[in-house]
Motif scaffolding. Structure first.
Motif, PDB file in Angstrom:
ATOM      1  N   LYS A  72       0.817  -1.120   0.358  1.00 47.13           N
ATOM      2  CA  LYS A  72       0.220  -0.222  -0.140  1.00 47.13           C
ATOM      3  C   LYS A  72       1.037   1.102   0.492  1.00 47.13           C
ATOM      4  O   LYS A  72       0.736   2.266  -0.676  1.00 47.13           O
ATOM      5  CB  LYS A  72      -0.966  -0.617   1.119  1.00 47.13           C
ATOM      6  CG  LYS A  72      -2.150   0.891   1.180  1.00 47.13           C
ATOM      7  CD  LYS A  72      -2.562   1.194   2.084  1.00 47.13           C
ATOM      8  CE  LYS A  72      -4.180   1.962   2.676  1.00 47.13           C
ATOM      9  NZ  LYS A  72      -5.163   1.941   3.838  1.00 47.13           N
ATOM     10  N   GLN A  73       2.182   1.313   1.206  1.00 48.62           N
ATOM     11  CA  GLN A  73       2.607   2.340   1.343  1.00 48.62           C
ATOM     12  C   GLN A  73       3.779   2.494  -0.536  1.00 48.62           C
ATOM     13  O   GLN A  73       3.855   3.387  -0.787  1.00 48.62           O
ATOM     14  CB  GLN A  73       3.248   2.337   2.217  1.00 48.62           C
ATOM     15  CG  GLN A  73       4.222   3.554   2.347  1.00 48.62           C
ATOM     16  CD  GLN A  73       5.363   3.253   4.112  1.00 48.62           C
ATOM     17  OE1 GLN A  73       5.038   2.863   4.363  1.00 48.62           O
ATOM     18  NE2 GLN A  73       5.815   4.589   4.000  1.00 48.62           N
ATOM     19  N   TYR A  74       4.339   0.769  -0.802  1.00 46.31           N
ATOM     20  CA  TYR A  74       5.278   1.109  -1.854  1.00 46.31           C
ATOM     21  C   TYR A  74       4.327   0.665  -3.010  1.00 46.31           C
ATOM     22  O   TYR A  74       5.505  -0.688  -3.094  1.00 46.31           O
ATOM     23  CB  TYR A  74       6.536   1.414  -1.896  1.00 46.31           C
ATOM     24  CG  TYR A  74       6.975   2.013   0.006  1.00 46.31           C
ATOM     25  CD1 TYR A  74       7.559   3.101  -0.412  1.00 46.31           C
ATOM     26  CD2 TYR A  74       7.151   1.055   1.012  1.00 46.31           C
ATOM     27  CE1 TYR A  74       7.974   3.439   0.110  1.00 46.31           C
ATOM     28  CE2 TYR A  74       7.176   2.192   2.055  1.00 46.31           C
ATOM     29  CZ  TYR A  74       8.275   2.851   1.794  1.00 46.31           C
ATOM     30  OH  TYR A  74       8.794   3.326   2.909  1.00 46.31           O
ATOM     31  N   PRO A  75       3.170   1.542  -3.638  1.00 43.88           N
ATOM     32  CA  PRO A  75       3.244   0.496  -4.937  1.00 43.88           C
ATOM     33  C   PRO A  75       4.255  -0.476  -5.676  1.00 43.88           C
ATOM     34  O   PRO A  75       3.972  -1.626  -6.352  1.00 43.88           O
ATOM     35  CB  PRO A  75       2.136   1.428  -5.562  1.00 43.88           C
ATOM     36  CG  PRO A  75       2.402   2.192  -4.797  1.00 43.88           C
ATOM     37  CD  PRO A  75       3.350   2.461  -4.064  1.00 43.88           C
ATOM     38  N   GLU A  76       4.845   0.176  -5.997  1.00 42.30           N
ATOM     39  CA  GLU A  76       6.599  -0.842  -7.369  1.00 42.30           C
ATOM     40  C   GLU A  76       7.131  -1.184  -6.878  1.00 42.30           C
ATOM     41  O   GLU A  76       7.920  -1.717  -7.549  1.00 42.30           O
ATOM     42  CB  GLU A  76       7.627   0.328  -7.390  1.00 42.30           C
ATOM     43  CG  GLU A  76       7.760   1.239  -6.221  1.00 42.30           C
ATOM     44  CD  GLU A  76       7.273   2.472  -4.954  1.00 42.30           C
ATOM     45  OE1 GLU A  76       8.568   2.638  -4.581  1.00 42.30           O
ATOM     46  OE2 GLU A  76       6.376   2.371  -5.176  1.00 42.30           O
ATOM     47  N   VAL A  77       7.084  -2.020  -5.407  1.00 46.90           N
ATOM     48  CA  VAL A  77       7.768  -2.727  -4.684  1.00 46.90           C
ATOM     49  C   VAL A  77       7.065  -4.187  -4.991  1.00 46.90           C
ATOM     50  O   VAL A  77       5.161  -4.451  -5.733  1.00 46.90           O
ATOM     51  CB  VAL A  77       8.223  -3.485  -3.687  1.00 46.90           C
ATOM     52  CG1 VAL A  77       8.883  -1.258  -3.210  1.00 46.90           C
ATOM     53  CG2 VAL A  77       6.787  -3.641  -2.835  1.00 46.90           C
TER      54      VAL A  77
END
Length: 115
Positions: A72-77
């Motif tokens: 949710k905080q880092y959608p690119e991971v």
């Protein structure tokens, strides 16, 4: 012990898991606690050096909950865990149960395909 840059890096929940991945030439890092992700400062320093960031946490309630929050905080991971069918909650348990060859095959068939 991470390379300065690369195709991908794995963030895992414990040093023992990072060590197992390192044995397979997988660059990996672990935060100071399995209940924490990297700090924003650590993530921002790490991320530009790698094309892909894979988060590999336990397949238990805490691990899945943390993976959801990270995504949710880092959608690119890319977030993943060991499938429950293996009856191993993390990569170090997998290695202990299935030994080196099967772990190597699992890494090739699942973790490396995520990048």
């Amino acid at each position: 012990m991470l390379p300065k840059s690369g195709d991908f890096v794995v963030v895992t929940k414990s040093l023992k898991d990072a060590i197992v991945l390192y044995e397979f030439s997988i660059p990996a890092v672990a935060p100071i606690s399995e209940n924490l992700f990297l700090t924003e400062k650590q993530y921002n320093a790490l991320r530009p050096n790698f094309k892909h960031c894979i988060v590999l946490y336990d397949n238990d309630y805490a691990g899945i909950t943390n993976l959801r929050a990270i995504k949710k905080q880092y959608p690119e991971v890319t977030c993943t865990c060991i499938p429950r069918k293996y009856h191993s909650k993390d990569i170090s348990d997998f290695y202990k149960k299935y030994k080196r060859y099967k772990t190597s095959e699992f890494i090739k068939e699942s973790i490396l395909k995520l990048k």
